[in-house]
Design a protein around this motif. Structure first.
Motif, PDB file in Angstrom:
ATOM      1  N   LEU A   1       0.807  -1.222   0.000  1.00 27.82           N
ATOM      2  CA  LEU A   1       0.000   0.000   0.000  1.00 27.82           C
ATOM      3  C   LEU A   1       0.839   1.270   0.000  1.00 27.82           C
ATOM      4  CD1 LEU A   1      -2.900  -0.996   2.432  1.00 27.82           C
ATOM      5  CD2 LEU A   1      -2.663  -1.415  -0.030  1.00 27.82           C
ATOM      6  N   THR A   2       1.969   1.270   0.701  1.00 29.08           N
ATOM      7  CA  THR A   2       2.769   2.501   0.803  1.00 29.08           C
ATOM      8  C   THR A   2       3.940   2.538  -0.175  1.00 29.08           C
ATOM      9  OG1 THR A   2       4.311   1.624   2.467  1.00 29.08           O
ATOM     10  CG2 THR A   2       2.223   2.556   3.262  1.00 29.08           C
ATOM     11  N   GLY A   3       4.361   1.366  -0.681  1.00 28.16           N
ATOM     12  CA  GLY A   3       5.512   1.311  -1.565  1.00 28.16           C
ATOM     13  C   GLY A   3       6.853   1.292  -0.843  1.00 28.16           C
ATOM     14  N   GLU A   4       6.834   1.384   0.483  1.00 24.26           N
ATOM     15  CA  GLU A   4       8.068   1.337   1.269  1.00 24.26           C
ATOM     16  C   GLU A   4       8.724  -0.037   1.139  1.00 24.26           C
ATOM     17  OE1 GLU A   4       9.325   1.317   6.019  1.00 24.26           O
ATOM     18  OE2 GLU A   4       7.228   1.522   5.402  1.00 24.26           O
ATOM     19  N   MET A   5      10.055  -0.076   1.035  1.00 28.74           N
ATOM     20  CA  MET A   5      10.765  -1.350   0.956  1.00 28.74           C
ATOM     21  C   MET A   5      10.802  -2.016   2.331  1.00 28.74           C
ATOM     22  SD  MET A   5      11.487  -1.948  -2.139  1.00 28.74           S
ATOM     23  CE  MET A   5      12.454  -3.434  -1.810  1.00 28.74           C
ATOM     24  N   LEU A   6      10.452  -3.277   2.367  1.00 31.26           N
ATOM     25  CA  LEU A   6      10.481  -4.060   3.597  1.00 31.26           C
ATOM     26  C   LEU A   6      11.466  -5.208   3.426  1.00 31.26           C
ATOM     27  CD1 LEU A   6       6.658  -4.457   4.404  1.00 31.26           C
ATOM     28  CD2 LEU A   6       8.268  -2.832   5.439  1.00 31.26           C
ATOM     29  N   SER A   7      12.311  -5.418   4.426  1.00 35.18           N
ATOM     30  CA  SER A   7      13.197  -6.573   4.468  1.00 35.18           C
ATOM     31  C   SER A   7      12.835  -7.377   5.706  1.00 35.18           C
ATOM     32  CB  SER A   7      14.665  -6.139   4.524  1.00 35.18           C
ATOM     33  OG  SER A   7      15.521  -7.268   4.535  1.00 35.18           O
ATOM     34  N   LEU A   8      12.235  -8.534   5.498  1.00 33.20           N
ATOM     35  CA  LEU A   8      11.712  -9.353   6.588  1.00 33.20           C
ATOM     36  C   LEU A   8      12.595 -10.579   6.760  1.00 33.20           C
ATOM     37  CD1 LEU A   8       8.021  -9.189   5.340  1.00 33.20           C
ATOM     38  CD2 LEU A   8       9.041  -7.766   7.146  1.00 33.20           C
ATOM     39  N   GLU A   9      13.125 -10.774   7.963  1.00 34.92           N
ATOM     40  CA  GLU A   9      14.041 -11.885   8.198  1.00 34.92           C
ATOM     41  C   GLU A   9      13.582 -12.723   9.389  1.00 34.92           C
ATOM     42  OE1 GLU A   9      18.232 -11.270   8.008  1.00 34.92           O
ATOM     43  OE2 GLU A   9      18.036  -9.432   6.819  1.00 34.92           O
ATOM     44  N   ALA A  10      13.727 -14.048   9.235  1.00 35.83           N
ATOM     45  CA  ALA A  10      13.402 -15.003  10.294  1.00 35.83           C
ATOM     46  C   ALA A  10      14.680 -15.746  10.668  1.00 35.83           C
ATOM     47  CB  ALA A  10      12.338 -15.987   9.820  1.00 35.83           C
ATOM     48  N   PRO A  11      15.116 -15.667  11.915  1.00 33.39           N
ATOM     49  CA  PRO A  11      16.350 -16.349  12.311  1.00 33.39           C
ATOM     50  C   PRO A  11      16.225 -17.860  12.150  1.00 33.39           C
ATOM     51  CG  PRO A  11      15.148 -15.572  14.246  1.00 33.39           C
ATOM     52  CD  PRO A  11      14.459 -14.988  13.064  1.00 33.39           C
ATOM     53  N   LEU A  12      17.351 -18.513  11.907  1.00 36.12           N
ATOM     54  CA  LEU A  12      17.363 -19.962  11.775  1.00 36.12           C
ATOM     55  C   LEU A  12      16.869 -20.587  13.083  1.00 36.12           C
ATOM     56  CD1 LEU A  12      18.332 -21.922   9.517  1.00 36.12           C
ATOM     57  CD2 LEU A  12      20.438 -22.187  10.836  1.00 36.12           C
ATOM     58  N   PRO A  13      15.923 -21.529  13.021  1.00 39.62           N
ATOM     59  CA  PRO A  13      15.385 -22.142  14.245  1.00 39.62           C
ATOM     60  C   PRO A  13      16.460 -22.865  15.050  1.00 39.62           C
ATOM     61  CG  PRO A  13      13.978 -22.624  12.355  1.00 39.62           C
ATOM     62  CD  PRO A  13      15.242 -22.016  11.810  1.00 39.62           C
ATOM     63  N   ASP A  14      16.195 -22.993  16.341  1.00 37.75           N
ATOM     64  CA  ASP A  14      17.178 -23.575  17.260  1.00 37.75           C
ATOM     65  C   ASP A  14      17.567 -24.999  16.881  1.00 37.75           C
ATOM     66  OD1 ASP A  14      17.274 -21.260  18.712  1.00 37.75           O
ATOM     67  OD2 ASP A  14      15.864 -21.929  20.257  1.00 37.75           O
ATOM     68  N   ASP A  15      16.594 -25.810  16.408  1.00 37.83           N
ATOM     69  CA  ASP A  15      16.927 -27.205  16.087  1.00 37.83           C
ATOM     70  C   ASP A  15      17.904 -27.282  14.917  1.00 37.83           C
ATOM     71  OD1 ASP A  15      14.951 -26.262  14.333  1.00 37.83           O
ATOM     72  OD2 ASP A  15      14.053 -28.247  14.060  1.00 37.83           O
ATOM     73  N   LEU A  16      17.759 -26.380  13.939  1.00 34.22           N
ATOM     74  CA  LEU A  16      18.687 -26.376  12.812  1.00 34.22           C
ATOM     75  C   LEU A  16      20.049 -25.814  13.206  1.00 34.22           C
ATOM     76  CD1 LEU A  16      16.321 -25.309   9.878  1.00 34.22           C
ATOM     77  CD2 LEU A  16      16.753 -27.579  10.856  1.00 34.22           C
ATOM     78  N   LYS A  17      20.038 -24.804  14.076  1.00 34.91           N
ATOM     79  CA  LYS A  17      21.312 -24.273  14.583  1.00 34.91           C
ATOM     80  C   LYS A  17      22.091 -25.356  15.333  1.00 34.91           C
ATOM     81  CE  LYS A  17      20.036 -19.417  15.362  1.00 34.91           C
ATOM     82  NZ  LYS A  17      19.764 -18.417  16.423  1.00 34.91           N
ATOM     83  N   ARG A  18      21.372 -26.129  16.149  1.00 39.00           N
ATOM     84  CA  ARG A  18      22.028 -27.180  16.932  1.00 39.00           C
ATOM     85  C   ARG A  18      22.694 -28.207  16.021  1.00 39.00           C
ATOM     86  NH1 ARG A  18      17.513 -26.694  20.404  1.00 39.00           N
ATOM     87  NH2 ARG A  18      16.457 -28.394  19.310  1.00 39.00           N
ATOM     88  N   PHE A  19      22.014 -28.545  14.922  1.00 34.66           N
ATOM     89  CA  PHE A  19      22.595 -29.554  14.026  1.00 34.66           C
ATOM     90  C   PHE A  19      23.841 -29.013  13.325  1.00 34.66           C
ATOM     91  CE2 PHE A  19      22.900 -32.128  10.144  1.00 34.66           C
ATOM     92  CZ  PHE A  19      22.971 -33.370  10.732  1.00 34.66           C
ATOM     93  N   LEU A  20      23.836 -27.750  12.965  1.00 34.95           N
ATOM     94  CA  LEU A  20      25.035 -27.156  12.360  1.00 34.95           C
ATOM     95  C   LEU A  20      26.190 -27.126  13.350  1.00 34.95           C
ATOM     96  CD1 LEU A  20      23.630 -24.163  10.238  1.00 34.95           C
ATOM     97  CD2 LEU A  20      24.131 -26.529   9.530  1.00 34.95           C
ATOM     98  N   ARG A  21      25.889 -26.831  14.608  1.00 34.43           N
ATOM     99  CA  ARG A  21      26.948 -26.861  15.626  1.00 34.43           C
ATOM    100  C   ARG A  21      27.518 -28.266  15.795  1.00 34.43           C
ATOM    101  NH1 ARG A  21      23.597 -23.001  18.490  1.00 34.43           N
ATOM    102  NH2 ARG A  21      22.692 -24.700  19.716  1.00 34.43           N
ATOM    103  N   LEU A  22      26.631 -29.271  15.696  1.00 33.60           N
ATOM    104  CA  LEU A  22      27.081 -30.663  15.785  1.00 33.60           C
ATOM    105  C   LEU A  22      28.038 -30.994  14.636  1.00 33.60           C
ATOM    106  CD1 LEU A  22      26.831 -33.510  17.030  1.00 33.60           C
ATOM    107  CD2 LEU A  22      24.895 -33.909  15.497  1.00 33.60           C
ATOM    108  N   LEU A  23      27.712 -30.534  13.433  1.00 29.69           N
ATOM    109  CA  LEU A  23      28.613 -30.764  12.301  1.00 29.69           C
ATOM    110  C   LEU A  23      29.973 -30.105  12.532  1.00 29.69           C
ATOM    111  CD1 LEU A  23      26.247 -30.299   9.203  1.00 29.69           C
ATOM    112  CD2 LEU A  23      26.919 -32.428  10.359  1.00 29.69           C
ATOM    113  N   ASP A  24      29.956 -28.911  13.121  1.00 29.39           N
ATOM    114  CA  ASP A  24      31.214 -28.221  13.409  1.00 29.39           C
ATOM    115  C   ASP A  24      32.087 -29.023  14.374  1.00 29.39           C
ATOM    116  OD1 ASP A  24      30.687 -26.040  11.776  1.00 29.39           O
ATOM    117  OD2 ASP A  24      29.769 -24.872  13.385  1.00 29.39           O
ATOM    118  N   THR A  25      31.467 -29.636  15.374  1.00 29.90           N
ATOM    119  CA  THR A  25      32.246 -30.395  16.366  1.00 29.90           C
ATOM    120  C   THR A  25      32.763 -31.699  15.798  1.00 29.90           C
ATOM    121  OG1 THR A  25      30.271 -31.551  17.230  1.00 29.90           O
ATOM    122  CG2 THR A  25      30.861 -29.437  18.244  1.00 29.90           C
ATOM    123  N   GLU A  26      32.127 -32.202  14.727  1.00 31.70           N
ATOM    124  CA  GLU A  26      32.533 -33.492  14.152  1.00 31.70           C
ATOM    125  C   GLU A  26      33.646 -33.344  13.111  1.00 31.70           C
ATOM    126  OE1 GLU A  26      28.244 -35.845  14.569  1.00 31.70           O
ATOM    127  OE2 GLU A  26      28.888 -35.056  12.623  1.00 31.70           O
TER     128      GLU A  26
END
Length: 317
Positions: free
Chosen positions: A291-316
């Motif tokens: 309606l206004t034409g204003e630029m919006l940048s909408l971001e959703a942080p990576l969920p905790d369960d996915l973050k945990r799995f990436l951390r597990l890969l880092d430790t391995e």
């Protein structure tokens, strides 16, 4: 006799998941619990309209069609001793952005965007239940049930129409994060593979790469690598059903946890390592306010369960 509850008038804009479907079959799924005889009755009476016109039950829906679905009475299941489904989680706490025109949600994984096919309540039904003060509330687009991340809902019909136009014209930016099996070599890769929708013998909707399919374009950027996996950013240039999942599977890089197009033995092994679902997250949308034409940048942080799995890969490593 089953208890009955009133529903409100609903406006639905047909997207790619419903195009070419007969309107009676669409209504059977959309109006879960409503007798088929009543669906045919509201079609015959002209209470269901497509682009403000009367249609019969054989009408095939076209992308962008706008349906008016009248108030109906739907059956609530009786207490027959069967275990009740878990109540859907409250969604208002997942709101990323809200104004008078739209809502951006960080949709949780495991929740369908709408009811149907054995799902009593999806995101749109839950949000209407939590916010009865909203006179208009409709999905702008969809995310697969297992996909988490940014999901838009329109609070005004004018906003819905404009957002659909912007998406058709490629004026919105959608970016996802996904973890795939294998070693992705290119820092950035443009993938253009046509996609064809079909239905399996068991009635399940699937998509495959096929020359006769619709044009589909995804740009993948390598974010990080591990010995067995790679984290990719996927930018959608088109919005076909299961586009990212099918493009990656066809190229030999299935998304981990994908129960339709993935590596099923690997998925089972990863469940024991803590990854219980598909690793696909819609982390960013950039668009002009409808309606206004204003630029919006909408971001959703990576969920905790996915973050945990990436951390597990880092430790391995």
């Amino acid at each position: 006799m089953n208890d009955l509850s009133k529903e409100s008038v609903t406006w639905v804009t047909i997207d790619e998941s419903s195009e070419s479907q007969r309107i009676d079959n669409f209504l059977f799924k959309h109006l879960k619990g409503v007798p088929k005889s009543h669906v045919y009755r509201i079609l015959r009476s002209g209470e269901v309209r497509v682009n403000s016109k009367r249609v019969d039950a054989t009408c095939r829906l076209v992308l962008g069609d706008v349906l008016r679905i009248p108030p109906v009475r739907s059956s609530r299941p009786t207490d027959n001793g069967e275990p009740k489904a878990a109540a859907p989680q409250m969604l208002s706490r997942h709101i990323l952005y809200q104004d008078d025109a739209l809502i951006a949600l960080n949709k949780p994984s495991g929740m369908a965007v709408h009811g149907g096919s054995g799902i009593s309540r999806g995101v749109i039904e839950q949000m209407r239940l939590e916010h009865p003060e909203f006179k208009f509330l409709e999905l702008v687009h969809r995310l697969d049930r297992e996909t988490s991340g940014v999901l838009l809902l329109a609070k005004k019909r004018s906003a819905l129409v404009e957002l659909h136009r912007a998406m058709r014209e490629g004026e919105t930016e959608k970016r996802y994060l996904t973890l795939v099996k294998g070693q992705w070599l290119n820092a950035k890769q443009s993938v253009k593979l046509p996609l064809h929708k079909y239905v399996t013998g068991s009635g399940e909707r699937r998509v495959s790469v096929n020359e006769e399919g619709q044009t589909a374009h995804t740009i993948f950027t390598l974010k990080k690598s591990w010995p067995e996996f790679c984290l990719l950013e996927a930018e959608l240039k088109t919005g076909r059903t299961h586009q990212i999942r099918v493009h990656l599977s066809h190229l030999g890089f299935p998304i981990v946890g994908d129960d339709k197009y993935g590596d099923f033995p690997l998925n089972k092994a990863l469940q024991k390592r803590g990854l219980k679902r598909m690793f696909l997250h819609a982390f960013k949308m950039v668009l002009k306010h409808p309606l206004t034409g204003e630029m919006l940048s909408l971001e959703a942080p990576l969920p905790d369960d996915l973050k945990r799995f990436l951390r597990l890969l880092d430790t391995e490593e």
